[in-house]
Write a protein that holds these residues in place. Structure first.
Motif: not given
Length: 924
Positions: A70-71, A199-200, A410-412
């Motif tokens: 779950l992101v 973090n994606r 984006r990752d975060y």
């Protein structure tokens, strides 16, 4: 063996062999307990199911060796979903293990594995060199019962899983044992793992597939409202609640935090009061968002205040990649949606600040055809700012660095991207970022960077720049609140000036007035009222007031600009002449023809001397004067000037130049007013077709030419052709300019008039009402355009025999016109004539006569005895006398009217023919 032997054993004597042997006798094997859930959080009675997220988790966890992540942002509700899912699984299958491991830092991961080992009484866990994670992995692989492992890991720092090595059971010489934590996550067929993370990229590393990642975003509004009501424990006003959850960006933690604050301070607090406080100021908003009431269902190490929660991610990014933190800081000052990537990318070479670009307000041909500024020279090619010595390699490096920065943001889940190379941010994330910058003492630095980047990117309001302006305008509106210190005001004022110019071109007059007003004040305070840039701002501000119908205020400013330019630049300077032309336009709109004519003649003659008879500015001034003649009914003079402008423009500029096309349209209007339909039509078709080719089918000038042609068709009774064109103009205007743009509303009114002429009253009424209501909202109840739409609607009522409704509207239009425009303004006289016609249709002859006499006498004084409007009022009065049985008096007046029309309009003009036919009929 006696225990004393162990105590007396000499130091350093190696006994591990026999100690291990004895241990087998001393430690009895432990019996593993039956499986049960070890969920550290109770179930949330206020939980709100969010779509099908739980169903998605269940489907993916049903697969062997499943891993699900779950992101989403901190506080977005990931852990609450995991907690609820864990409890639901326990209800359905009480004979399985459910473990929970906190993974914020590697020490907590280690503690989590050890808790699992102790819970299941894992053999070997108490050995001094025991590798607890490895033992847990072996346990998961060896288990054969129908069991599942649900490990919601609050994993946010990749370093914890990628770089942190488990130290137990390792030595400096045994590198095989030094493995990242991620390698200790079981891959057993017997269970599943759920990871919650901000973090994606880490989610992908831990699950191995993008398909196993579930993005958790803000709540749907219905879910957010349900959560707020549950947390408050009582029903709330739906409108207030909707505004509140939207203000909180639909973030669950922020909603719960607000509800806790309200409850803690009830009854002195409420959703209404909280929302008012939240909107009061940024300082108050920050204070509210830092409120932490605690939550038993959140990790004890996690804050229950959204600002503090997101600070974790900001600090991590700032420490790992400062350039990404800088990008996030810059983005936090933009509007939250539609942030263009090309604006964010750092310029390869910076130039000196862009000077304020100016509108060339030459003349009022522009006003006559719906435009108020001519195109200035603007270079929109961003490559023009690129140093020719810059190599492609350095450009690639810059682009790569930018993309890497975007990737980590984006990752975060701090930003999102769109297919249009644009970015989005949650409003509260932006606010939180700005508050962090304030704490770091960098808020003003990045605010100024935003202003500079926008000023360099936002062009003038010329038509060719509309696409760029439209994409960036929301960010200009945000910039209005970011006024910098006095020494940096110039760039900010230029941005607002260009932004206000665009808003004005779009008919967003209220917004334009506010923005340009701020630019004007900033320039005047910084540079003085007589500076060129200050005068430009004052002139644009006056143009906006002019379009809003605030003629007295506009006149006052135009006079000020004109007089200052005369003193500063000279009476014959082009800028001075432009300001005189603008002032003449103000007189023109007020029906003050003589004053307008005097100024326009002066401008025209001076330009002829100063610039030459064939200069475009001279031609514009000639066209303006021709428009004034046309409105005075001086057709021959108007036509003579119009032909001269058109022929000179063709020679000087070319047959397809926009100014040439405008001159052709003006001449066609002169023919139109004289009832010379065929000549008008021929010119209008030529203008329309050339405009389509030269400017495009959706250019405002093309649409104006189509509307002009449609009006000609309508006056010829060619209803179908007129309607087809008017519909096309209206629909294109809606798409190009917006449904509430003044030009769009005019096109709707034109279409309604076509319905009106065909007796299609209901269709006409529907459109007229829509136009009237929109103009009231957009321009104000007393704007001349609003009054015109009210008069149109009243005419529709009159033709339907709805006398009372028609009279009520006509009276309102007349009284407002008297106050707003003056008792002798042409529009006021028209409103009086309309009301008189309503009386006439009801047989109220005396009331009609009184008004018609007043209109006729005032028209003679104001416009002249032979002005077309004066002659129309004579004809109306003659009909009234005829209806009263005063035949001889009526016939005499109608004969005078027919003779005057024949002299003024020509024998073939429709009005002349109509009055002659009436004389014949009455005299027979």
């Amino acid at each position: 063996m006696p225990t004393s032997d162990l105590r007396l054993h000499p130091r350093g004597y190696k006994t591990h062999k026999w100690f291990d042997l004895d241990a087998t006798y001393l430690i009895a094997p432990e019996t593993p307990p039956r499986p049960f859930a070890t969920i550290p959080f109770s179930r949330d009675p206020d939980f709100v199911n969010r779509g099908d997220i739980l169903e998605q988790i269940d489907r993916r966890c049903s697969e062997p060796a499943a891993r699900v992540a779950l992101v989403g942002l901190g506080g977005i509700g990931k852990s609450q979903l995991a907690i609820e899912f864990a409890h639901r699984i326990t209800e359905k299958q009480p004979d399985i293990w459910v473990f929970w491991v906190h993974a914020g830092i590697y020490e907590r991961v280690e503690d989590g594995f050890r808790t699992i080992a102790n819970t299941v009484k894992l053999a070997g866990r108490n050995e001094p060199k025991a590798n607890i994670p490895q033992l847990c992995v072996q346990l998961a692989v060896q288990r054969t019962e129908r069991q599942m492992d649900h490990d919601p890991d609050s994993a946010d720092d990749r370093d914890v899983f990628d770089n942190a090595n488990f130290a137990h059971g390792t030595t400096s010489g045994n590198e095989r044992e030094r493995r990242p934590f991620a390698t200790y996550l079981p891959q057993s067929q017997n269970g599943s793992i759920i990871v919650t993370t901000r973090n994606r990229e880490l989610a992908f590393r831990l699950t191995g597939r993008r398909q196993n990642m579930i993005e958790v975003g803000p709540m749907a509004q219905t879910d957010a409202l349900a959560l707020l009501e549950k947390k408050l424990g009582s029903p709330v006003d739906l409108d207030v609640a909707a505004d509140l959850v939207q203000a909180l960006d639909l973030v669950p933690l922020a909603i719960s935090q607000a509800a806790a604050y309200i409850q803690a301070r009830a009854p002195r607090s409420s959703p209404e009061k909280y929302l008012a406080e939240f909107r009061k100021s940024e300082h108050r908003k920050s204070s509210l968002l830092q409120y932490d009431a605690g939550d038993l269902r959140r990790d004890g190490g996690a804050s229950n205040a959204v600002l503090t929660t997101w600070q974790i991610s900001f600090d991590y990014i700032r420490s790992k990649r400062p350039s990404a933190a800088d990008l996030l800081s810059l983005m936090s000052f933009f509007d939250r949606q539609g942030i263009p990537g090309w604006v964010l990318k750092p310029p390869r070479v910076t130039k000196e600040d862009i000077p304020g670009r100016r509108i060339d307000e030459d003349g009022d041909t522009d006003f006559d055809n719906g435009r108020s500024a001519t195109d200035g020279a603007v270079d929109d090619d961003m490559d023009s700012d690129t140093d020719s010595d810059l190599t492609d390699d350095s450009a690639d490096t810059t682009d790569d660095g930018f993309e890497d920065d975007v990737a980590i943001l984006r990752d975060y889940c701090l930003i999102a991207t769109t297919e249009m190379d644009e970015f989005e941010m949650h409003g509260l994330v932006q606010f939180s970022t700005r508050k962090s910058l304030e704490q770091w003492g960098q808020q003003e630095t990045f605010k100024q960077k935003f202003i500079e980047r926008m000023a360099a990117s936002f062009p003038t309001g010329n038509y060719k720049n509309w696409a760029t302006c439209r994409n960036l305008f929301a960010h200009v509106q945000v910039a209005v609140a970011y006024q910098p210190s006095d020494d940096r005001n110039d760039i900010w004022a230029t941005l607002l000036y260009n932004g206000g110019w665009f808003a004005w071109s779009q008919g967003r007059y209220e917004v334009a007035q506010r923005i340009v007003g701020k630019a004007r004040r900033a320039r005047e305070n910084r540079l003085g009222k007589e500076d060129t840039a200050s005068l430009d701002s004052m002139s644009l501000f006056a143009l906006i007031l002019l379009d809003r119908g605030q003629w007295e205020e506009a006149e006052k400013l135009f006079v000020q600009v004109m007089e200052t330019r005369k003193t500063k630049l000279g009476a014959d300077h082009p800028d001075t002449l432009s300001s005189m032309a603008n002032l003449a336009s103000t007189f023109w709109n007020q029906g003050r023809w003589e004053e307008a004519e005097r100024l326009e003649v002066q401008v025209m003659e001076t330009r002829k001397t100063k610039l030459g008879t064939d200069h475009p500015s001279t031609l514009s001034s000639m066209a303006n004067l021709a428009s004034t003649y046309r409105n005075q009914g001086r057709w021959e003079e108007a036509e003579k000037l119009g032909v001269q402008v058109m022929e000179t423009s063709k020679t000087k500029l070319g047959a397809d130049h926009p100014d040439t096309l405008t001159s052709m349209a003006n001449l066609a209007s002169t023919f139109w007013n004289q009832g010379r339909w065929e000549e008008a039509e021929k010119l209008e078709v030529q203008v329309m077709e050339t405009s389509k080719t030269k400017l495009g089918a959706d250019h405002p000038d093309t649409l104006s030419s189509m509307a002009n042609l449609a009006s000609t068709y309508r006056n010829q009774g060619r209803w179908e052709e007129a309607e087809k064109l008017f519909v096309q103009v209206m629909e294109t205007s809606k798409t190009k300019l917006g449904a509430d743009h003044p030009d769009t509303l005019t096109s709707m009114a034109n279409l309604a008039s076509t319905f009106w002429n065909q007796g299609r009253w209901e269709e006409a009424e529907k459109l007229f009402v829509q136009v009237m209501e929109t103009r009231k909202t957009k321009l104000g109840a007393d704007h001349p355009s609003t009054l015109t739409s009210m008069a149109n609607l009243a005419s529709t009522y009159r033709n339907q025999g709805r006398w009372e409704e028609a009279e009520k509207l006509f009276v309102q239009v007349m009284e407002t016109s008297k106050t707003k425009l003056g008792a002798d303004h042409p529009d006021t006289l028209s409103s009086m004539a309309n009301l008189a016609s309503t009386f006439w249709n009801q047989g109220r002859w005396e009331e009609a006569e009184k008004l018609f006499v007043q209109v006729m006498e005032t028209s003679k004084t104001k416009l002249g005895a032979d002005h077309p409007d004066t002659l129309s009022s004579m004809a109306n009065l003659a009909f009234t006398w005829k209806s009263q049985g005063r035949h001889s008096t009526a016939l005499a007046l109608m004969k005078d009217c027919a003779q005057a029309r024949q002299r003024r309009l020509g024998a073939e003009h429709p009005d002349t023919l109509s009055s002659l036919a009436t004389v014949t009929k009455w005299g027979s």
